[in-house]
Design an enzyme around this catalytic site. Sequence first.
Site, PDB file in Angstrom:
ATOM      1  N   LYS A  36      33.879 -31.166  11.700  1.00 18.89           N
ATOM      2  CA  LYS A  36      34.977 -31.371  10.744  1.00 18.89           C
ATOM      3  C   LYS A  36      35.740 -30.058  10.552  1.00 18.89           C
ATOM      4  O   LYS A  36      35.241 -28.971  10.901  1.00 18.89           O
ATOM      5  CB  LYS A  36      34.404 -31.851   9.411  1.00 18.89           C
ATOM      6  CG  LYS A  36      33.486 -30.836   8.735  1.00 18.89           C
ATOM      7  CD  LYS A  36      32.765 -31.422   7.532  1.00 18.89           C
ATOM      8  CE  LYS A  36      31.813 -30.404   6.911  1.00 18.89           C
ATOM      9  NZ  LYS A  36      30.988 -31.014   5.838  1.00 18.89           N
ATOM     10  N   TYR A 266      50.833  -3.133  -1.918  1.00 16.43           N
ATOM     11  CA  TYR A 266      51.385  -3.605  -3.186  1.00 16.43           C
ATOM     12  C   TYR A 266      50.484  -3.258  -4.363  1.00 16.43           C
ATOM     13  O   TYR A 266      49.268  -3.395  -4.272  1.00 16.43           O
ATOM     14  CB  TYR A 266      51.561  -5.127  -3.144  1.00 16.43           C
ATOM     15  CG  TYR A 266      52.530  -5.605  -2.098  1.00 16.43           C
ATOM     16  CD1 TYR A 266      53.845  -5.119  -2.052  1.00 16.43           C
ATOM     17  CD2 TYR A 266      52.146  -6.558  -1.164  1.00 16.43           C
ATOM     18  CE1 TYR A 266      54.732  -5.581  -1.096  1.00 16.43           C
ATOM     19  CE2 TYR A 266      53.032  -7.023  -0.208  1.00 16.43           C
ATOM     20  CZ  TYR A 266      54.332  -6.532  -0.176  1.00 16.43           C
ATOM     21  OH  TYR A 266      55.207  -6.984   0.763  1.00 16.43           O
TER      22      TYR A 266
END
Length: 380
Positions: A36, A266
């Site tokens: 999956k 940042y």
Amino acid sequence: MPWPERAAVVDLAAIRHNVRHLVETAAPAKVMAVVKADAYGHGAAQVARAALSAGASWLGVAHISEALALREAGIEAPILAWLHTPSSDFSAALAAGVDLGVSGWELDYIVAAARAQERPARVHLKIDTGLGRNGSTAAAWDAFVGDAISQQDEGLLRVVGLFTHLAVADEPARRETDEQLDRFREAVALAEDAGADLEVRHAANTPATLSRPDAHFDLVRVGLGLYGLSPFEDQTSADLGLRPAMTLRTRVAACKEVPAGQGVSYGLNYITAAPTTLALVPLGYADGVPRVATGGPVLIDGTTYPVVGRIAMDQMVVDLGPGIAAGSLLGAEAVLFGDPAAGAPAVESWAAAAGTINYEVVTRISPRVPRVYIDSEAGA
Ligand SMILES: *Cc1c(COP(=O)(O)O)cnc(C)c1O
């Protein structure tokens, strides 16, 4: 081989090695390779083929759509899909010969599809033995099994499997697993008394496959272990005889000398304490590297450095320290994680830096990162 400048390199020989190891561990139970979520980010079709070639007998996915994609890739092995909504395409699943996990309400939808196609559906009935997610409650089990068996008698269903899912198998000492297995055995006995003639009973995920032989039954559903990763906090891949299959690597995009007091990324949360050299690594949260994982390791030119400052959308920075000439490591390979036995940082270090688990780190590597398949045993 020329690698793309950013790549999640998947070694199919490692997948095969892990599958062989898990097949041996689970025997005489069979192995379902859980692929999956695009095989936890490794590539569903490629991993499925490698797993089947190494002895897996079944494939497991959450969604019918994932099963259909495997069929479209030409894969004909038995596939089980277990997570549905009323919008799921049960007809397509039936037409593609996909086995369906059923927890209750799905039965009516599947029977309708079977009636329309004049073809019986193969179903695995799921009991909730304690996880509290999918699966029939113990209280509803009797009626649910009766309902399924009567549809089987009508020729619309084949009840081929019974299954459950464990909640705490990654902590092998916990009692709840014993309780779940007791409830599962009771549910199996009840269904068999009601006339179920089962091909497979299954309960184990990777941790139970590795630590609880009493949970193996006829089939184990292994995901994480296929990829060579450990589900246990206190055991590494190598401790378990597994080889991590994915290496996340790129090349240094810039390498420059900066003075003391240089802010990095940042927020300027990191300020250089002394003159140093910074390397720019072109992977960020758009590539699936968790933004919170400042401090995560990057191996460059034989040394592992922590990421400094914030991880941005496309890039992150490592502080190489003094004495590294500007530009000297431009283009050098930068490895975020891979097989520690081959010197790479462990994916678990990134999981720790991000406050999550190895499952999530590999699974979230984004489609922007090309998957590159190698076979380290090819020609051997
Ligand atoms: C994902 C999943 C598995 C595989 O779990 P691992 O811990 O990765 O082995 C098995 N069964 C079910 C029902 C699952 O959802």
